[in-house]
Enzyme design. Structure first.
Site, PDB file in Angstrom:
ATOM      1  N   CYS A   1      15.649  54.379 -31.235  1.00  0.00           N
ATOM      2  CA  CYS A   1      14.804  53.328 -30.648  1.00  0.00           C
ATOM      3  C   CYS A   1      14.773  53.406 -29.131  1.00  0.00           C
ATOM      4  CB  CYS A   1      15.256  51.953 -31.130  1.00  0.00           C
ATOM      5  SG  CYS A   1      17.019  51.751 -31.009  1.00  0.00           S
TER       6      CYS A   1
ATOM      7  N   LYS B   1      25.856  45.957 -44.403  1.00  0.00           N
ATOM      8  CA  LYS B   1      24.869  46.536 -45.314  1.00  0.00           C
ATOM      9  C   LYS B   1      24.242  47.740 -44.610  1.00  0.00           C
ATOM     10  CE  LYS B   1      20.768  46.757 -46.258  1.00  0.00           C
ATOM     11  NZ  LYS B   1      20.491  48.156 -46.561  1.00  0.00           N
TER      12      LYS B   1
ATOM     13  N   GLU C   1      18.606  44.255 -32.599  1.00  0.00           N
ATOM     14  CA  GLU C   1      18.243  45.453 -31.825  1.00  0.00           C
ATOM     15  C   GLU C   1      17.050  46.055 -32.543  1.00  0.00           C
ATOM     16  OE1 GLU C   1      19.540  46.174 -29.090  1.00  0.00           O
ATOM     17  OE2 GLU C   1      21.503  45.212 -29.122  1.00  0.00           O
TER      18      GLU C   1
ATOM     19  N   GLU D   1       5.914  52.994 -31.834  1.00  0.00           N
ATOM     20  CA  GLU D   1       6.967  54.015 -31.841  1.00  0.00           C
ATOM     21  C   GLU D   1       6.619  55.124 -32.825  1.00  0.00           C
ATOM     22  OE1 GLU D   1      11.628  52.807 -31.464  1.00  0.00           O
ATOM     23  OE2 GLU D   1      10.476  51.827 -32.991  1.00  0.00           O
TER      24      GLU D   1
HETATM   25  P1  ADP Z   1      13.985  51.617 -40.614  1.00  0.00           P
HETATM   26  O1  ADP Z   1      12.517  51.751 -40.606  1.00  0.00           O
HETATM   27  O2  ADP Z   1      14.654  52.104 -39.389  1.00  0.00           O
HETATM   28  O3  ADP Z   1      14.636  52.057 -41.885  1.00  0.00           O
HETATM   29  P2  ADP Z   1      14.337  48.938 -41.512  1.00  0.00           P
HETATM   30  O4  ADP Z   1      14.197  47.725 -40.686  1.00  0.00           O
HETATM   31  O5  ADP Z   1      13.421  49.102 -42.661  1.00  0.00           O
HETATM   32  O6  ADP Z   1      14.240  50.087 -40.460  1.00  0.00           O
HETATM   33  O7  ADP Z   1      15.806  49.080 -42.065  1.00  0.00           O
HETATM   34  C1  ADP Z   1      16.958  48.755 -41.316  1.00  0.00           C
HETATM   35  C2  ADP Z   1      17.960  48.128 -42.250  1.00  0.00           C
HETATM   36  O8  ADP Z   1      17.404  46.904 -42.748  1.00  0.00           O
HETATM   37  C3  ADP Z   1      18.283  48.962 -43.477  1.00  0.00           C
HETATM   38  O9  ADP Z   1      19.647  48.786 -43.811  1.00  0.00           O
HETATM   39  C4  ADP Z   1      17.396  48.351 -44.537  1.00  0.00           C
HETATM   40  O10 ADP Z   1      17.859  48.570 -45.849  1.00  0.00           O
HETATM   41  C5  ADP Z   1      17.485  46.890 -44.161  1.00  0.00           C
HETATM   42  N1  ADP Z   1      16.413  46.040 -44.687  1.00  0.00           N
HETATM   43  C6  ADP Z   1      15.130  46.352 -44.938  1.00  0.00           C
HETATM   44  N2  ADP Z   1      14.473  45.286 -45.435  1.00  0.00           N
HETATM   45  C7  ADP Z   1      15.357  44.249 -45.490  1.00  0.00           C
HETATM   46  C8  ADP Z   1      15.310  42.882 -45.901  1.00  0.00           C
HETATM   47  N3  ADP Z   1      14.195  42.335 -46.357  1.00  0.00           N
HETATM   48  N4  ADP Z   1      16.436  42.135 -45.819  1.00  0.00           N
HETATM   49  C9  ADP Z   1      17.572  42.681 -45.350  1.00  0.00           C
HETATM   50  N5  ADP Z   1      17.683  43.953 -44.950  1.00  0.00           N
HETATM   51  C10 ADP Z   1      16.607  44.743 -45.009  1.00  0.00           C
END
Ligand code: ADP
Length: 494
Positions: A298, A189, A264, A395
């Site tokens: 990161c 994903k 990570e 960060e």
């Molecule tokens: P960033 O701030 O770097 O975008 P996120 O943690 O929000 O970090 O996103 C990293 C990944 O996690 C993306 O692919 C995002 O779509 C996914 N993501 C965000 N929320 C969820 C969730 N509740 N369940 C699964 N994946 C998620």
């Protein structure tokens, strides 16, 4: 699509690599309700493509397909899996310009940096193609003469891999490479901001002979997709790169089905410049550690701790270097600083800079949005920052270098470790005893000594404390996708 976006896409040598459907069981599919999400170029705001907004149903199907394929893929010989991965590596390398273009278009990083990401990302596939053939078990001396004891290493099963936007290719290959190498199958994903690189890479995987169903790609409604992966008993492993907040949710959500988890997460990297550092090395290293990908990694230096005796000299030299960083659209030759990923990212940077200046920090350079507009922000240096400011606590994920003066080595170590994060740290010193002392005292998973860019596929990448669990890359990275099985063969003398 605007004419600018069309012109950019027309630069693809292989236009077939622009995929705008998900990949489930080897078939390119739309979302079942026909909904889509726009993919935009952060440098221009142009819509590059519309991709399916998928959710639970599509993910459930991807899981079934990965589950069914697991039985055949995991039974292939290591050599067969290795050959497929090697072919995938070769295809990524032969399409590197196209993949780099997609990365720049959807993520914003300069084309040269994007090419660097393609080489770095491809290297994980090459490394794990080789490692596939070196997954050895053990024979344990038995406790009685009529027994033989063995340890087998077997693939954990179906893997859900959730990845961020800052490295649209490399964060995927680091996970998918070792997973496929040892016989797991995967549902990726990617971030909704950067799905096009993921889809292009998946297309090359199919071309390489990686069987339909071994690698699936779904995107759209992240929480729905996440829940489907978490709830499934067929998914045995979650691997994630992204924010600490989402990582904690995924870890908690994995508890119900007791999945293996590797994470990570965010960092708060200290970069410590001691009085005895080589100034040129320290400036070059800090610049690379801070401003790569416009500060959106990161492992980016988040706090630059500078010892009093070298503070002014270092601040001046760093300012000269940062002044020369050309900001703009990553497709333009010479640009080394692209836009931030979105408006929220710029607002966060503004908030952190305002917080710092309201508490006594001074702006040495930059400190505001760039005149180019959009989500461009000026490469910034803040002086006299202290540990109480937001920019030191969290960060910033943007092009802001905060300089924190310190007096002694002990004080620097204390400041550096005073955080819940523990991913990367950097030190600059010419003293070998100090290099060892400080490297050992830092509560971090990665330490760069007189180096600002240290990630490589051959070394373990991962964090201590709340920066994560597990390691990616290197011989250690494959363990995350393997289950140990102890076999006791008894009654051999019967
Ligand atoms: P960033 O701030 O770097 O975008 P996120 O943690 O929000 O970090 O996103 C990293 C990944 O996690 C993306 O692919 C995002 O779509 C996914 N993501 C965000 N929320 C969820 C969730 N509740 N369940 C699964 N994946 C998620």
């Amino acid at each position: 699509m605007s004419t600018d976006a069309q012109a950019a896409i027309a630069r693809l040598r292989d236009s077939g690599l622009l995929k705008s459907k998900g990949l489930v069981g080897g078939k390119w599919v739309d979302s079942y309700d026909g909904k889509t999400v726009q993919v935009q170029n952060p440098a221009t705001g142009d819509v590059i493509a519309n991709v399916p907004c998928m959710g639970k149903r599509e993910t459930d199907d991807a899981i079934s397909s990965a589950y069914n394929t697991f039985y055949s893929w995991s039974k292939r010989t290591a050599s067969e899996r290795s050959k497929c991965l090697r072919k995938w590596y070769d295809l990524i390398v032969s399409h590197k310009e196209d993949l780099a273009l997609l990365i720049t278009l959807e993520q914003g990083k300069p084309l040269k940096e994007a090419l660097g990401e393609v080489s770095y990302g491809a290297a994980f596939i090459e490394f794990f193609a080789e490692e596939a053939k070196r997954i050895y078990g053990d024979i344990i001396p038995p406790t009685s003469s009529d027994r033989r004891l063995f340890v087998l290493k077997q693939p954990v099963g179906v893997v859900g891999a959730i990845t961020p936007w800052n490295f649209p290719l490399a964060m995927i290959t680091r996970k998918v490479g070792p997973a496929l190498a040892c016989g797991c199958t995967v549902i990726v994903k990617p971030s909704e901001y950067t799905p096009l690189t993921a889809l292009a890479a998946a297309d090359l995987a199919l071309q390489a002979g990686i069987p339909p169903g071994a690698l699936n790609v779904v995107m759209g409604n992240a929480p729905d997709i996440g829940d489907s992966l978490l709830q499934s008993t067929q998914v045995r492993k979650i691997t994630f790169t992204g924010s600490t907040a989402v990582g904690k949710k995924l870890m908690a959500g994995s508890a119900n089905t007791v999945k293996k988890v590797s994470l990570e997460l965010g960092g708060n990297a200290p970069c410590i410049v001691f009085d005895d550092a080589d100034l040129d090395v320290a400036v070059k290293g800090s610049l690379a550690a801070k401003f790569r990908n416009s500060g959106q990694t990161c492992v980016c230096a988040n706090r630059i701790l500078v010892q009093e005796g070298i503070y002014d000299e270092f601040a001046n030299a760093l300012t000269k270097a940062v002044q020369n960083l050309q900001v703009g659209n990553g497709l333009v030759e010479g640009v080394v600083q692209g836009p931030l990923i979105n408006e929220a990212a710029v607002e966060k940077v503004e908030k952190f800079v305002n917080d710092a200046t309201s508490k006594g920090a001074n702006v040495i350079l930059g400190g505001k949005r760039h005149s180019l507009g959009m989500t461009f922000y000026e490469p910034t240096i803040l002086g006299n920052v202290n540990s109480e400011m937001l920019v030191s606590r969290e960060e910033v994920f943007g092009p802001v270098a905060p300089l924190l003066p310190f007096k002694t080595e002990e004080e620097a170590i204390k400041i550096a470790n005073d955080t819940n994060a523990g991913l990367a740290a950097y030190i600059f010193t010419k003293s070998i005893p100090r290099s060892w002392r400080v490297s050992e005292a830092l509560e971090y998973g990665l330490v760069g000594v007189n180096e600002g860019l240290i990630s490589t596929e051959v070394a373990p990448f991962g964090g201590a404390k709340q920066s994560g669990l597990g390691r990616e890359g290197s011989k250690y990275g494959i363990d995350e996708y393997l289950e140990l099985k102890y076999v006791c063969m008894g009654n051999l003398e019967a």
